[in-house]
Write an enzyme that holds these catalytic residues in place. Sequence first.
Site, PDB file in Angstrom:
ATOM      1  N   HIS A  27       5.710   2.005 -24.198  1.00  0.00           N
ATOM      2  CA  HIS A  27       4.624   1.939 -23.224  1.00  0.00           C
ATOM      3  C   HIS A  27       3.558   2.971 -23.551  1.00  0.00           C
ATOM      4  O   HIS A  27       3.878   4.096 -23.934  1.00  0.00           O
ATOM      5  CB  HIS A  27       5.149   2.194 -21.806  1.00  0.00           C
ATOM      6  CG  HIS A  27       5.881   1.026 -21.252  1.00  0.00           C
ATOM      7  ND1 HIS A  27       5.247  -0.004 -20.601  1.00  0.00           N
ATOM      8  CD2 HIS A  27       7.190   0.712 -21.278  1.00  0.00           C
ATOM      9  CE1 HIS A  27       6.133  -0.900 -20.247  1.00  0.00           C
ATOM     10  NE2 HIS A  27       7.327  -0.494 -20.645  1.00  0.00           N
ATOM     11  N   GLU A  51      -4.959  -8.674 -11.955  1.00  0.00           N
ATOM     12  CA  GLU A  51      -4.084  -7.548 -12.241  1.00  0.00           C
ATOM     13  C   GLU A  51      -4.864  -6.264 -12.494  1.00  0.00           C
ATOM     14  O   GLU A  51      -5.781  -6.211 -13.291  1.00  0.00           O
ATOM     15  CB  GLU A  51      -3.233  -7.868 -13.475  1.00  0.00           C
ATOM     16  CG  GLU A  51      -2.226  -6.798 -13.787  1.00  0.00           C
ATOM     17  CD  GLU A  51      -1.330  -7.167 -14.950  1.00  0.00           C
ATOM     18  OE1 GLU A  51      -0.960  -6.256 -15.692  1.00  0.00           O
ATOM     19  OE2 GLU A  51      -1.015  -8.356 -15.108  1.00  0.00           O
ATOM     20  N   PHE A  81       5.251   8.777 -18.557  1.00  0.00           N
ATOM     21  CA  PHE A  81       5.357   8.378 -17.160  1.00  0.00           C
ATOM     22  C   PHE A  81       5.250   6.864 -17.097  1.00  0.00           C
ATOM     23  O   PHE A  81       4.329   6.265 -17.644  1.00  0.00           O
ATOM     24  CB  PHE A  81       4.236   9.034 -16.342  1.00  0.00           C
ATOM     25  CG  PHE A  81       4.102   8.509 -14.949  1.00  0.00           C
ATOM     26  CD1 PHE A  81       5.107   8.707 -14.020  1.00  0.00           C
ATOM     27  CD2 PHE A  81       2.965   7.819 -14.564  1.00  0.00           C
ATOM     28  CE1 PHE A  81       4.983   8.229 -12.719  1.00  0.00           C
ATOM     29  CE2 PHE A  81       2.825   7.340 -13.271  1.00  0.00           C
ATOM     30  CZ  PHE A  81       3.835   7.545 -12.349  1.00  0.00           C
ATOM     31  N   ALA A  85       2.039  -0.688 -12.742  1.00  0.00           N
ATOM     32  CA  ALA A  85       0.689  -0.374 -12.286  1.00  0.00           C
ATOM     33  C   ALA A  85      -0.029  -1.535 -11.613  1.00  0.00           C
ATOM     34  O   ALA A  85      -1.086  -1.330 -11.016  1.00  0.00           O
ATOM     35  CB  ALA A  85      -0.141   0.117 -13.477  1.00  0.00           C
TER      36      ALA A  85
END
Length: 138
Positions: A27, A51, A81, A85
Amino acid sequence: WPPPSFAGGGAWWGLGEGDWDEAFSHHPRIGDVEALREKLQRNRAAWEAGEQAAAAGADESVLRALHEGNVAYEARFGRVFLVCATGKTAEEMLAILNARMPNAPGVETRVAAGEQAKITRLRLSKLLQGLAEGTGKL
């Protein structure tokens, strides 16, 4: 879809911490100011349609705070982190990051794994929806 046993159920939760860390490592950093700025520009049309639309207007100071928070998070937990989202503003993501910083490492690993499960379910659902719409069947 996907079935509860995938991503959010037995298959995902049956994996070990090393497996989760492998998934987390792919990520991007939410607090990477340059990457966020580029992503905002590149995806503005898509965000306006759905989104992460709320993050499109993020203030520069919030992006900096996310970056600084992510650096602190990585120093404390040894990984980026991770938060699902979708639908969250940059301010909300910053608040979530700050709220999770006091977590014990083991607790935070489970929280991050839960966020990864949400992301996986969301992505699989979008993929399958796109396939169904593109072919007329699934």
